[in-house]
Design an enzyme around this catalytic site. Structure first.
Site: not given
Ligand code: NDP
Ligand code: 2IT
Length: 445
Positions: A126, A166
């Protein structure tokens, strides 16, 4: 091996002072895996637990960049290369002002087992930076990404380490990062995933985490002869994972009544339909606005700084960030009749809240299993890149669905406790076994 979880954790805390998210992720893991290791002499003999908590390598670097007014900014970049027993390091990059070593180590640690659960040849890693893309122009984001890659490029590659998105890193950032990587290496290779479809990306990768999470929830519900159809769901976040979770819940006939961002939560009792979801995608991915604007457009409730957990629901999908469900939130969910919590985010549930869910014996899908769909399709993107071909949407989605069903099976295999499935234990042990066996095969390295 240390005699107790407490003794093991004492060493972890002593060696990694102040890294509270890392301690939390290790504790949750060790509590379920230590009893299993105790029964398996070979894992003790080869000190697998002691080795697996120590990153193989961490890179920390300066990321200087110039904003549109000519002012210089300095951020800190990281890549935590945690474990390469199963394949090249694989995991996302997070750009968010809260990013620090503890958060990236917890994410990289969980990534090892998540990637193992997919059954694909993926190690765990990561990275990211304490950069805040919010309020920055496209040009500023581009210059930041270029500066970040000016250091990162020498550490990554399709057979070495393959970053992806992420929080704060989506299609735009992956594009800028890839462009700079290609320029520096003079090579067009799959060193990043989440790429655009016309330049090496896989169909369904943007949808994969959210879709996979809903598939996982559906599998959990099946064990109790239930399904998503007709269920009221709450979703937190409004980014990549949240949006595609809503999309798949709608396809399964469920109703989603909340979305949130770091400023607050909207509550739409009529449900977020396809058209409203399109509005959210445009608001968040193109206009880069706030979720409050949804409430203004559709005339529903908005609570500043609020979270969705006090709203009555059948299923909760936390899809924002770590530790967003605290003990009181978990108690609210359970007392309001929530039957299932399925984690789209990484470690959104605190240890105290987790205890509430496990005691109530609701269906609880931990992130390392439930959100593995994203990295799984990243793995499929790597395969397509190395074969120099593209699979259709249907092919990729079918593979994703199979992978999520297999992860569910593995969790049941190792997590069954009488009639109850402890998915936390199941995911941890199933993920661990594959990595641990590979580590033993590869010697003391
Ligand atoms: P994005 O940046 O697309 O969206 C993040 C969302 O979460 C936004 O709505 C953001 O609000 C909110 N957020 C972020 N930080 C905070 C905080 N400290 N408090 C409250 N709200 C918060 O990210 P993703 O959708 O990709 O990621 C969301 C989660 O999913 C994370 O935990 C990530 O690690 C996990 N994840 C993502 C994967 C992926 O493929 N993208 C895969 C597996 C897990 P704001 O716009 O106000 O910042
Ligand atoms: O938390 C996660 O699994 C991710 N943000 C996706 C990682 C990836 O390599 O697609």
């Amino acid at each position: 091996m240390e005699k107790t979880v407490e003794a093991f954790m004492e060493k972890i805390e002593e060696k990694n002072p102040g890294e509270k998210e890392f301690h939390q992720a290790v504790r949750e893991f060790i509590e379920t895996v230590m009893p299993f290791v105790r029964k398996n002499e070979k894992y003790q003999k080869y000190k697998i637990l002691e080795r697996i908590v120590e990153p193989e390598r961490i890179i920390i670097f300066r990321v200087p960049w110039v904003d549109d007014n000519g002012e210089i900014h300095i951020n800190r970049g990281y890549r935590v290369e945690m474990n390469s027993a199963l394949g090249p390091y694989k995991g996302g990059l997070r750009f968010h002002p809260t990013v620090n070593l503890s958060i990236l180590k917890f994410l990289a640690f969980e990534q090892i087992f998540k990637n193992s659960l997919t059954g694909l040849p993926l190690g765990g890693g990561k990275g990211g930076a304490d950069f805040d893309p919010k309020g920055k122009t496209d040009n500023e984001v581009m210059r930041f990404c270029q500066s970040f890659m000016n250091e990162l490029y020498r550490h990554i590659g399709p057979n070495t380490d393959v970053p992806a998105g992420d929080i704060g890193v989506g299609a735009r950032e992956i594009g800028y990062l890839f462009g700079q990587y290609k320029k520096l290496k003079n090579e067009f290779t799959g060193a990043l995933t989440g790429k655009g479809f016309n330049w090496g990306g896989s169909l369904i990768r943007p949808e994969a985490t959210g879709y996979g999470c809903v598939y996982f929830a559906e599998e959990m519900l099946k064990t109790r002869r239930e399904s998503i159809k007709g269920k009221v769901c709450v979703v937190s976040g409004s980014g990549n994972v949240a949006q595609h979770t809503v999309e798949k819940v709608l396809q399964f006939g469920g109703k989603v009544v909340t979305l949130s961002d770091s400023s607050g939560v909207i509550y739409d009792p009529d449900g977020i339909d396809k058209e409203k979801l399109e509005f959210v995608k445009d608001l968040k991915n193109v206009k880069r606005g706030r979720i409050k604007e949804y409430a203004e457009k559709y005339g529903c409730e908005y609570v500043e700084k609020g979270k969705p957990w006090n709203i009555k629901c059948d299923i909760a999908f936390p899809c924002a960030t770590q530790n967003e469900i605290e003990k009181k939130d978990a108690e609210n969910l359970v007392s309001n009749g929530c039957k299932c919590v399925c984690e789209g985010a990484n470690m959104p549930t605190t240890l105290e809240a987790l205890e509430v869910f496990l005691e109530a014996k609701i269906l609880f899908g931990p992130g390392k299993a439930a959100n593995a769909g994203g990295v799984a399709v990243s793995g499929l993107e790597m395969t397509q890149n190395s074969l120099h071909l593209y699979w259709s949407r249907e092919e990729v989605e079918e593979k994703l669905r199979n992978i999520m069903q297999n992860i569910h099976k593995s969790c049941v295999k190792y997590g069954k406790e009488g009639d109850f499935v402890n998915y936390v234990k199941g995911a941890n042990i199933a993920g661990f076994v594959r990595v641990a066996d590979a580590m033993i095969d590869q010697g003391i390295v």
